[in-house]
Design a protein around this motif. Structure first.
Motif, PDB file in Angstrom:
ATOM      1  N   GLY A  29     -17.163  11.335  -6.580  1.00 51.97           N
ATOM      2  CA  GLY A  29     -15.823  11.848  -6.302  1.00 51.97           C
ATOM      3  C   GLY A  29     -14.792  11.266  -7.246  1.00 51.97           C
ATOM      4  O   GLY A  29     -15.104  10.490  -8.153  1.00 51.97           O
ATOM      5  N   GLY A  30     -13.520  11.627  -7.006  1.00 49.10           N
ATOM      6  CA  GLY A  30     -12.426  11.140  -7.841  1.00 49.10           C
ATOM      7  C   GLY A  30     -11.706   9.976  -7.193  1.00 49.10           C
ATOM      8  O   GLY A  30     -12.074   9.503  -6.112  1.00 49.10           O
ATOM      9  N   LEU A  31     -10.655   9.516  -7.851  1.00 50.41           N
ATOM     10  CA  LEU A  31      -9.903   8.353  -7.384  1.00 50.41           C
ATOM     11  C   LEU A  31      -8.517   8.726  -6.866  1.00 50.41           C
ATOM     12  O   LEU A  31      -7.692   7.848  -6.626  1.00 50.41           O
ATOM     13  CB  LEU A  31      -9.760   7.333  -8.521  1.00 50.41           C
ATOM     14  N   SER A  32      -8.269  10.026  -6.675  1.00 53.35           N
ATOM     15  CA  SER A  32      -6.928  10.472  -6.303  1.00 53.35           C
ATOM     16  C   SER A  32      -6.417   9.841  -5.013  1.00 53.35           C
ATOM     17  O   SER A  32      -5.227   9.558  -4.880  1.00 53.35           O
ATOM     18  CB  SER A  32      -6.905  11.995  -6.155  1.00 53.35           C
ATOM     19  N   GLY A  33      -7.302   9.610  -4.062  1.00 55.28           N
ATOM     20  CA  GLY A  33      -6.861   9.118  -2.759  1.00 55.28           C
ATOM     21  C   GLY A  33      -7.012   7.622  -2.561  1.00 55.28           C
ATOM     22  O   GLY A  33      -7.058   7.157  -1.414  1.00 55.28           O
ATOM     23  N   TRP A  34      -7.048   6.863  -3.644  1.00 56.25           N
ATOM     24  CA  TRP A  34      -7.293   5.418  -3.525  1.00 56.25           C
ATOM     25  C   TRP A  34      -6.258   4.709  -2.646  1.00 56.25           C
ATOM     26  O   TRP A  34      -6.553   3.689  -2.020  1.00 56.25           O
ATOM     27  CB  TRP A  34      -7.314   4.764  -4.903  1.00 56.25           C
ATOM     28  N   ALA A  35      -5.028   5.249  -2.581  1.00 57.26           N
ATOM     29  CA  ALA A  35      -3.970   4.567  -1.819  1.00 57.26           C
ATOM     30  C   ALA A  35      -3.967   4.943  -0.344  1.00 57.26           C
ATOM     31  O   ALA A  35      -3.263   4.311   0.449  1.00 57.26           O
ATOM     32  CB  ALA A  35      -2.606   4.887  -2.430  1.00 57.26           C
ATOM     33  N   VAL A  36      -4.736   5.961   0.046  1.00 60.49           N
ATOM     34  CA  VAL A  36      -4.697   6.430   1.444  1.00 60.49           C
ATOM     35  C   VAL A  36      -5.085   5.329   2.435  1.00 60.49           C
ATOM     36  O   VAL A  36      -4.393   5.128   3.441  1.00 60.49           O
ATOM     37  CB  VAL A  36      -5.589   7.673   1.626  1.00 60.49           C
ATOM     38  N   PRO A  37      -6.183   4.579   2.214  1.00 56.84           N
ATOM     39  CA  PRO A  37      -6.573   3.579   3.229  1.00 56.84           C
ATOM     40  C   PRO A  37      -5.798   2.268   3.159  1.00 56.84           C
ATOM     41  O   PRO A  37      -6.140   1.309   3.862  1.00 56.84           O
ATOM     42  CB  PRO A  37      -8.062   3.342   2.913  1.00 56.84           C
ATOM     43  N   GLY A  44      -5.276  -6.947   2.518  1.00 56.64           N
ATOM     44  CA  GLY A  44      -5.520  -5.805   3.383  1.00 56.64           C
ATOM     45  C   GLY A  44      -5.169  -4.479   2.735  1.00 56.64           C
ATOM     46  O   GLY A  44      -5.469  -3.419   3.297  1.00 56.64           O
ATOM     47  N   MET A  45      -4.529  -4.501   1.572  1.00 56.26           N
ATOM     48  CA  MET A  45      -4.275  -3.282   0.803  1.00 56.26           C
ATOM     49  C   MET A  45      -5.240  -3.150  -0.373  1.00 56.26           C
ATOM     50  O   MET A  45      -5.738  -2.062  -0.664  1.00 56.26           O
ATOM     51  CB  MET A  45      -2.828  -3.270   0.303  1.00 56.26           C
ATOM     52  N   VAL A  46      -5.508  -4.265  -1.030  1.00 58.55           N
ATOM     53  CA  VAL A  46      -6.346  -4.240  -2.232  1.00 58.55           C
ATOM     54  C   VAL A  46      -7.812  -3.943  -1.885  1.00 58.55           C
ATOM     55  O   VAL A  46      -8.465  -3.118  -2.540  1.00 58.55           O
ATOM     56  CB  VAL A  46      -6.236  -5.576  -2.997  1.00 58.55           C
ATOM     57  N   VAL A  47      -8.346  -4.618  -0.868  1.00 53.95           N
ATOM     58  CA  VAL A  47      -9.760  -4.428  -0.510  1.00 53.95           C
ATOM     59  C   VAL A  47     -10.054  -2.994  -0.073  1.00 53.95           C
ATOM     60  O   VAL A  47     -11.021  -2.388  -0.547  1.00 53.95           O
ATOM     61  CB  VAL A  47     -10.195  -5.450   0.560  1.00 53.95           C
ATOM     62  N   PRO A  48      -9.249  -2.373   0.815  1.00 54.64           N
ATOM     63  CA  PRO A  48      -9.520  -0.971   1.164  1.00 54.64           C
ATOM     64  C   PRO A  48      -9.460  -0.031  -0.039  1.00 54.64           C
ATOM     65  O   PRO A  48     -10.289   0.879  -0.159  1.00 54.64           O
ATOM     66  CB  PRO A  48      -8.411  -0.639   2.173  1.00 54.64           C
TER      67      PRO A  48
END
Length: 438
Positions: A137-145, A120-124
């Motif tokens: 776009g960039g990858l800066s917010g990859w951890a937000v979801p 549930g963390m890796v897939v989002p």
């Protein structure tokens, strides 16, 4: 998790009685806190989009503190780095309890919620990266979801009056605890900069003193509160997000009680701080973090700009796919039998609640996009995704509410009035539910 016929573990079966009492207490506080959190978010949105929005921004951006100690912060910054340290301290205590006496205490019981939470963390995060990269776009917010907000999810359950059985609620709580641990690790590893080695060493030394005080059985808030504040300040000045200090102290607190103790230090601290965290710290953070301007243009950016769209897809779709697929595959791998009173549709409905990523998602959004217009769009995306997930969960879970109501009623029957539900005092259920807990 209980053990059924043919030695196959039973998934979402009757909880052990001590575990059920502990979970019920934690969820009651979280539910009330979630309703306060929901109210704070509504106030923030209304205030930020009213003629008095200037006053909102002035209060949020007002600075105070002790500049000589590197602690001259805005009100919004204090709420994120200071008040949320209390929230993460409580999260650390809950994680420690789960590791020592809860669902995470053995590999067999930990496998399902841990695999489900990790997926549930890796897939989002993966879906965010794919959507953002495809849109340029960039990858800066990859951890937000990646983050799930248990308080907000429970508030949704309270509003729609859904009577989830204790096992489903406990599974949701354990998912959130593991999810919080993942968020903490992400914040500590990926959102640190300009490290001050001496300050960090001071924080580590403070944590060592905290550990020694615990092992020497020294009690008294006058020892721990000043020490905790010092550790927090050193951690902040060390360049690591100060909320990590709260988690570390929560993990150090003793969870098992001595023979002459009524409750353990962790249990006492959690009892005192849980209302403060759920009713004050998190709502105040939401008040100063959720105040984004809502307009046709800003909402359009949520679905047309790659980073905000990645957040929406990651939270709404990624959480469902990750949690459900992770749970199903882990159950198949461990040969666990689903509780015959439930169906995989119930797990799917529970997974939709994971898309409510309010508190920690907003925090990570602020860290990933500090003081930028894109950061405001990402915040709006978190709000939109949380509302979408809440609505979808309401539809899926409410249609099963008649079943949930019946199961809850059966779990609560206490015909002999001894304070212990009868389900824990008859045949195999009693041996399974109470015997496992002892």
């Amino acid at each position: 998790m209980a053990t059924g016929p043919r030695s196959r573990p039973l998934f979402l079966g009757v909880l052990p009685w001590p575990e059920r009492r502990a979970v019920a207490h934690a969820l009651r506080t979280e539910t009330v806190g979630g309703l306060v959190l929901l109210a704070a978010a509504v106030v923030a949105l209304a205030w930020a989009n009213s003629p008095f929005s200037g006053a909102y921004e002035a209060i949020r951006d007002f600075h105070f503190g002790i500049p000589a100690l590197g602690l001259d912060l805005s009100v919004g910054h204090w709420s994120a780095d200071g008040l949320l340290a209390v929230f993460f301290l409580v999260a650390g205590i809950e994680l420690k309890r789960e590791l020592v006496v809860g669902e995470l205490r053995t590999p067999a019981t930990a496998a399902l919620p841990v695999v489900a939470a990790v997926c549930g963390m890796v897939v989002p995060a993966g879906l965010y990266a794919a959507v953002s990269a495809f849109g340029g776009g960039g990858l800066s917010g990859w951890a937000v979801p990646m983050a799930t907000d248990i308080a907000f999810a429970l508030a949704v359950l309270a509003v729609i009056s859904t009577h989830l059985p204790a096992a489903l609620r406990a599974f949701l709580l354990t998912l959130a605890v593991v999810d919080d641990l993942g968020a903490i690790l992400v914040i500590a590893v990926f959102f640190t900069s300009d490290l001050n080695v001496w300050a960090l060493l001071g924080a580590v030394a403070g944590l060592a003193v905290f550990y020694v005080l615990q092992r020497l059985r020294i009690t008294g808030w006058w020892w721990y509160v000043p020490l905790g504040v010092v550790i927090w300040g050193l951690m902040y000045n060390g360049g690591v997000h100060a909320t990590v200090a709260g988690v570390a102290m929560g993990l150090i607190l003793r969870t098992t009680r001595d023979d002459d103790e009524v409750t353990s230090p962790a249990e006492r601290t959690g009892f005192l701080l849980h209302p403060l965290s759920a009713g004050v710290a998190v709502p105040l953070f939401a008040l100063f973090a959720a105040g984004v301007t809502v307009s046709a243009g800003s909402l359009g950016q949520v679905f047309t700009s790659p980073e905000p769209l990645g957040v929406v897809v990651g939270l709404v779709l990624g959480k469902i796919l990750g949690i459900f697929a992770g749970t199903y595959l882990a159950a198949r791998f461990t040969r666990a039998r689903l509780n015959p009173d439930l169906a995989w549709a119930d797990v799917f409905g529970l997974a939709t609640l994971g898309g409510i990523g309010f508190t920690v998602a907003l925090l990570i959004g602020e860290l990933a996009f500090p003081s930028t217009a894109q950061g405001e769009h990402v915040k709006a995306a978190v709000l939109v995704a949380s509302v979408m997930s809440a609505c979808l969960a309401s539809l899926l879970l409410h249609r099963r509410n008649r079943l949930y109501r019946r199961l809850c009623a059966e779990e609560d029957v206490d015909a002999d009035g001894d304070g212990i539900p009868d389900i824990y005092q008859r045949g195999d259920a009693a041996r399974t539910a109470s015997g496992q807990a002892d």
